[in-house]
Design a protein around this motif. Structure first.
Motif, PDB file in Angstrom:
ATOM      1  N   ALA A 144       0.845  -1.198   0.000  1.00 38.10           N
ATOM      2  CA  ALA A 144       0.000   0.000   0.000  1.00 38.10           C
ATOM      3  C   ALA A 144       0.881   1.249   0.000  1.00 38.10           C
ATOM      4  N   PRO A 145       0.663   2.156  -0.939  1.00 39.56           N
ATOM      5  CA  PRO A 145       1.518   3.346  -1.026  1.00 39.56           C
ATOM      6  C   PRO A 145       1.097   4.483  -0.108  1.00 39.56           C
ATOM      7  N   LEU A 146      -0.001   4.283   0.657  1.00 40.81           N
ATOM      8  CA  LEU A 146      -0.545   5.380   1.442  1.00 40.81           C
ATOM      9  C   LEU A 146      -1.064   4.890   2.788  1.00 40.81           C
ATOM     10  N   LEU A 147      -0.724   5.623   3.851  1.00 40.62           N
ATOM     11  CA  LEU A 147      -1.356   5.451   5.163  1.00 40.62           C
ATOM     12  C   LEU A 147      -2.223   6.667   5.409  1.00 40.62           C
ATOM     13  N   MET A 148      -3.505   6.428   5.662  1.00 39.19           N
ATOM     14  CA  MET A 148      -4.412   7.527   5.930  1.00 39.19           C
ATOM     15  C   MET A 148      -4.471   7.828   7.417  1.00 39.19           C
ATOM     16  N   VAL A 149      -4.373   9.115   7.728  1.00 46.16           N
ATOM     17  CA  VAL A 149      -4.455   9.613   9.101  1.00 46.16           C
ATOM     18  C   VAL A 149      -5.624  10.587   9.160  1.00 46.16           C
TER      19      VAL A 149
ATOM     20  N   LEU B 147       2.618  22.358  16.260  1.00 48.15           N
ATOM     21  CA  LEU B 147       2.843  21.038  16.846  1.00 48.15           C
ATOM     22  C   LEU B 147       2.261  19.953  15.938  1.00 48.15           C
ATOM     23  N   ILE B 148       1.038  20.166  15.473  1.00 48.70           N
ATOM     24  CA  ILE B 148       0.398  19.194  14.583  1.00 48.70           C
ATOM     25  C   ILE B 148       1.226  19.004  13.323  1.00 48.70           C
ATOM     26  N   ALA B 149       1.699  20.102  12.757  1.00 52.41           N
ATOM     27  CA  ALA B 149       2.501  20.031  11.532  1.00 52.41           C
ATOM     28  C   ALA B 149       3.800  19.259  11.769  1.00 52.41           C
ATOM     29  N   ARG B 150       4.455  19.513  12.887  1.00 49.26           N
ATOM     30  CA  ARG B 150       5.713  18.804  13.196  1.00 49.26           C
ATOM     31  C   ARG B 150       5.470  17.314  13.348  1.00 49.26           C
ATOM     32  N   GLN B 151       4.383  16.953  14.015  1.00 44.69           N
ATOM     33  CA  GLN B 151       4.111  15.528  14.231  1.00 44.69           C
ATOM     34  C   GLN B 151       3.727  14.821  12.934  1.00 44.69           C
ATOM     35  N   LEU B 152       3.016  15.499  12.063  1.00 46.32           N
ATOM     36  CA  LEU B 152       2.717  14.917  10.753  1.00 46.32           C
ATOM     37  C   LEU B 152       3.993  14.753   9.932  1.00 46.32           C
ATOM     38  N   ALA B 153       4.865  15.743  10.006  1.00 48.96           N
ATOM     39  CA  ALA B 153       6.138  15.649   9.289  1.00 48.96           C
ATOM     40  C   ALA B 153       6.993  14.499   9.834  1.00 48.96           C
ATOM     41  N   LYS B 154       6.951  14.303  11.133  1.00 48.03           N
ATOM     42  CA  LYS B 154       7.700  13.191  11.743  1.00 48.03           C
ATOM     43  C   LYS B 154       7.225  11.852  11.188  1.00 48.03           C
ATOM     44  N   LEU B 155       5.914  11.690  11.116  1.00 48.21           N
ATOM     45  CA  LEU B 155       5.357  10.441  10.593  1.00 48.21           C
ATOM     46  C   LEU B 155       5.699  10.273   9.119  1.00 48.21           C
ATOM     47  N   ALA B 156       5.612  11.351   8.365  1.00 44.93           N
ATOM     48  CA  ALA B 156       5.951  11.289   6.945  1.00 44.93           C
ATOM     49  C   ALA B 156       7.409  10.896   6.740  1.00 44.93           C
ATOM     50  N   THR B 157       8.281  11.376   7.603  1.00 44.07           N
ATOM     51  CA  THR B 157       9.701  11.015   7.507  1.00 44.07           C
ATOM     52  C   THR B 157       9.917   9.530   7.797  1.00 44.07           C
ATOM     53  N   LEU B 158       9.219   9.012   8.821  1.00 44.19           N
ATOM     54  CA  LEU B 158       9.327   7.595   9.151  1.00 44.19           C
ATOM     55  C   LEU B 158       8.817   6.707   8.012  1.00 44.19           C
ATOM     56  N   ALA B 159       7.888   7.229   7.223  1.00 41.49           N
ATOM     57  CA  ALA B 159       7.289   6.444   6.144  1.00 41.49           C
ATOM     58  C   ALA B 159       8.154   6.377   4.895  1.00 41.49           C
ATOM     59  N   VAL B 160       9.071   7.313   4.743  1.00 38.50           N
ATOM     60  CA  VAL B 160       9.875   7.397   3.510  1.00 38.50           C
ATOM     61  C   VAL B 160      10.617   6.107   3.182  1.00 38.50           C
ATOM     62  N   PRO B 161      11.412   5.546   4.112  1.00 38.56           N
ATOM     63  CA  PRO B 161      12.168   4.337   3.760  1.00 38.56           C
ATOM     64  C   PRO B 161      11.304   3.117   3.481  1.00 38.56           C
TER      65      PRO B 161
ATOM     66  N   MET C 284       2.003  23.652   6.287  1.00 44.83           N
ATOM     67  CA  MET C 284       2.986  24.077   7.271  1.00 44.83           C
ATOM     68  C   MET C 284       4.052  23.007   7.489  1.00 44.83           C
ATOM     69  N   ALA C 285       3.655  21.741   7.448  1.00 49.98           N
ATOM     70  CA  ALA C 285       4.623  20.650   7.629  1.00 49.98           C
ATOM     71  C   ALA C 285       5.663  20.651   6.524  1.00 49.98           C
ATOM     72  N   ASP C 286       5.255  21.037   5.319  1.00 49.74           N
ATOM     73  CA  ASP C 286       6.173  21.207   4.190  1.00 49.74           C
ATOM     74  C   ASP C 286       7.050  19.974   3.983  1.00 49.74           C
ATOM     75  N   HIS C 287       6.395  18.832   3.846  1.00 55.77           N
ATOM     76  CA  HIS C 287       7.113  17.558   3.683  1.00 55.77           C
ATOM     77  C   HIS C 287       6.651  16.904   2.379  1.00 55.77           C
ATOM     78  N   SER C 288       7.604  16.511   1.553  1.00 58.46           N
ATOM     79  CA  SER C 288       7.260  15.961   0.234  1.00 58.46           C
ATOM     80  C   SER C 288       6.500  14.642   0.325  1.00 58.46           C
ATOM     81  N   ASN C 289       6.591  13.967   1.481  1.00 57.68           N
ATOM     82  CA  ASN C 289       5.935  12.665   1.638  1.00 57.68           C
ATOM     83  C   ASN C 289       4.595  12.759   2.363  1.00 57.68           C
TER      84      ASN C 289
END
Length: 295
Positions: free
Chosen positions: A96-101, A115-129, A157-162
């Motif tokens: 699956a290429p997508l996790l829905m939150v 805070l919400i943006a940072r936490q979403l970015a954290k999850l997006a970073t963990l998902a990259v690999p 605001m999270a500004d994350h490509s993933n």
């Protein structure tokens, strides 16, 4: 836009995972949105469920759903982060290429947007690999984020490509959302579009909103918001969205029918959706009397 852009949502279909996959494929859908519980509840366990999905040849659009993730702190955040990591592993296993939150309803969650943006970015970073993207959706009863433009504000605001935003027609219709803000969202930042309708205009209470959302949705073309849905679809198409559409239709009546019958209804909805976009496009291309093209 054609049938390959559309897929079922497993929550809409009765029966075991095998039946859901088979019914979806039989009517011509090549993809399906799966709920993690469809895999976890398989009698053979997740490993057998993954094998069944991969053997079916049906592409998995994504995995639902990570709830009450953002805005927490301390042990609560660490707990939810650990759950999210496990769900990302499920995504990877099933392809699956997508996790829905979906936006948090927790009374313990903060509405602090940075805070919400940072936490979403954290999850997006963990998902990259793992080769998984994260999509963030605004629930119409979310505690702090309940409009699609608010979910987009967090993603922007999270500004994350993933990380992208999920557009859900039910929640937009239920909140009588202003579709003008769709123009602010770049098409490449829309991770998924989920489609459904319902059968009445007014939602009179929070309880009725939940009841409708979880038990009484219908397919596009079956409800009474066809005009609004058509406008939503045309705006998305005009803005360049060419990604996946999933029919997320929670309906207790459908769960009493065979998955084959319900899948056929979904196939009819896909045709209705494409007709709305195609008809408008053709009308816009019709030559106007007296126009040079008529000469």
């Amino acid at each position: 836009m054609n049938l390959s852009n559309f897929g079922m949502d497993s929550i809409t279909l009765a029966g075991p995972l095998e039946s859901k996959l088979a019914a979806s494929k039989a009517v011509g859908f090549s993809q399906i949105m799966l709920w993690a519980k469809d895999l976890a509840a398989h009698p053979g366990g997740i490993s057998e469920a993954v094998r069944v999905v991969r053997a079916s040849g049906v592409r998995v659009t994504g995995i639902q759903v990570m709830r009450d993730y953002e805005g927490l702190s301390g042990p609560l955040h660490e707990y939810k982060l650990d759950i999210a990591k496990n769900m990302l592993q499920v995504c990877q296993a099933v392809g699956a290429p997508l996790l829905m939150v979906c936006s948090s309803t927790s009374s313990h969650a903060s509405g602090d947007l940075p805070l919400i943006a940072r936490q979403l970015a954290k999850l997006a970073t963990l998902a990259v690999p793992l080769g998984v993207k994260v999509g963030f959706e605004a629930l119409s009863w979310g505690r702090h984020i309940n409009q699609y433009e608010q979910s987009w504000a967090a993603v922007e605001m999270a500004d994350h490509s993933n990380l992208g935003v999920v557009i859900d027609s039910f929640h937009m219709l239920a909140n009588q959302a202003d579709l003008e803000y769709l123009e602010d969202i770049p098409s490449e930042k829309i991770a998924m579009v989920q489609l459904s309708d319902f059968m009445w205009r007014d939602i009179r209470s929070a309880e009725e909103r939940l009841e409708t959302a979880r038990h009484l949705r219908v397919f596009p073309g079956e409800g009474i918001h066809s005009r609004e849905l058509s406008e939503l679809l045309r705006r998305l198409d005009k803005n360049g969205y060419r990604g996946d559409y999933s029919f997320e239709v929670f309906n207790d009546d459908y769960l009493q029918l065979s998955p084959e019958i319900v899948a056929k209804r979904a196939h009819g909805a896909a045709k209705w959706v494409t007709d709305q976009v195609l008809r408008r496009s053709l009308n816009m291309r019709q030559p106007v009397p007296g126009h040079p093209m008529m000469a």
